[in-house]
Design a protein around this motif. Structure first.
Motif, PDB file in Angstrom:
ATOM      1  N   ALA A  32       0.830  -1.206   0.000  1.00 53.42           N
ATOM      2  CA  ALA A  32       0.000   0.000   0.000  1.00 53.42           C
ATOM      3  C   ALA A  32       0.868   1.262   0.000  1.00 53.42           C
ATOM      4  O   ALA A  32       0.581   2.227  -0.714  1.00 53.42           O
ATOM      5  N   TYR A  35       2.227   1.739  -3.405  1.00 54.73           N
ATOM      6  CA  TYR A  35       1.197   2.240  -4.318  1.00 54.73           C
ATOM      7  C   TYR A  35       0.992   3.742  -4.133  1.00 54.73           C
ATOM      8  O   TYR A  35       0.907   4.495  -5.103  1.00 54.73           O
ATOM      9  N   ILE A  36       0.915   4.179  -2.868  1.00 50.42           N
ATOM     10  CA  ILE A  36       0.721   5.606  -2.586  1.00 50.42           C
ATOM     11  C   ILE A  36       1.912   6.414  -3.099  1.00 50.42           C
ATOM     12  O   ILE A  36       1.754   7.492  -3.681  1.00 50.42           O
ATOM     13  N   LYS A  46      -8.809   5.764  -1.922  1.00 52.57           N
ATOM     14  CA  LYS A  46      -8.396   5.303  -0.597  1.00 52.57           C
ATOM     15  C   LYS A  46      -8.949   3.908  -0.309  1.00 52.57           C
ATOM     16  O   LYS A  46      -8.304   3.100   0.379  1.00 52.57           O
ATOM     17  N   VAL A  49      -6.617   1.433  -1.738  1.00 50.32           N
ATOM     18  CA  VAL A  49      -5.418   1.270  -0.909  1.00 50.32           C
ATOM     19  C   VAL A  49      -5.710   0.322   0.254  1.00 50.32           C
ATOM     20  O   VAL A  49      -4.903  -0.556   0.573  1.00 50.32           O
TER      21      VAL A  49
END
Length: 224
Positions: A32, A35-36, A46, A49
């Protein structure tokens, strides 16, 4: 009563599942975070995520119960994927992240910890590097409807030059039984433009007919 309590007893197999779930959560946090980081300059969901964060842990719990049947394992992975695909549309990168999270959860659930975390670190690092090398160009689609008797070749050029960094004609098609034309442009707006003023100026030129601005999937272009 004793049989019911036995279901809550902690044996080696249960302890192994809980340990795998903990590792799955760690892997999910790394995925996660990656990815962010890779999407720090873009809009992202969101909820997506949270999905890729928790998915490895969920898979590590389920895998031991179906590991003896490969068909069940693959079917379950397909079900998780379909849930994601049918909920909201995503681009190819998001689809890859879904399979990435699923794969890590399956590998940890099969107790192959070294392979799982090598995969997590390699793919996460690769995405981070790609995000630095490649730049996301914020392109949009502009659709302008005009009367059939209007010469559209250069009629909007001055307005487009005023508000846009780049633009180009995608296609032109007729509508309303041929009485109207719809011109589709790909556009890259200038930073912090007044979108309402942009549309108002186009409306004064096209006879107050329909004008649509759409946001298609992000497109990657190399940084030169």
């Amino acid at each position: 009563m004793m049989e019911l309590l036995e279901g809550f007893s902690v044996n080696f197999e249960t302890g192994n599942i809980l340990f795998n779930m903990f590792l799955g959560l760690i892997a999910g946090v790394i995925i996660a975070f990656g990815y962010i980081t890779a999407n720090r300059n873009q809009k992202y969901s969101k909820n997506f995520v949270i999905t890729i964060l928790l998915m490895p842990a969920i898979m590590t719990v389920i895998i031991p119960f179906i590991a003896s049947d490969l068909k069940k394992t693959l079917s379950l992975a397909g079900i998780f994927a379909l849930v994601r695909f049918r909920s909201i549309p995503g681009d190819s990168k998001d689809i890859l992240y879904v399979f990435f999270s699923l794969s890590v959860g399956v590998i940890i659930g099969l107790n192959s910890y070294f392979i799982a975390f090598i995969l997590v670190l390699t793919i996460t690092l690769l995405f981070a590097v790609i995000s630095l090398i490649w730049k996301v160009e914020e392109k949009q689609i502009l659709k302008i409807t005009i009367p059939e008797d209007m010469n559209y070749k250069d009629v909007f050029t001055d307005i487009l030059d005023k508000y846009l960094e780049k633009y180009g004609v995608k296609n032109v098609k007729t509508s309303n039984m041929g009485t109207l034309f719809t011109i589709s442009y790909w556009i890259q707006p200038k930073k912090d433009i007044d979108t309402k003023a942009f549309i108002d100026e186009l409306r004064t030129r096209n006879g107050n007919l329909n004008i649509i601005i759409e946001n298609p999937d992000d497109q990657l272009i190399p940084v030169l």
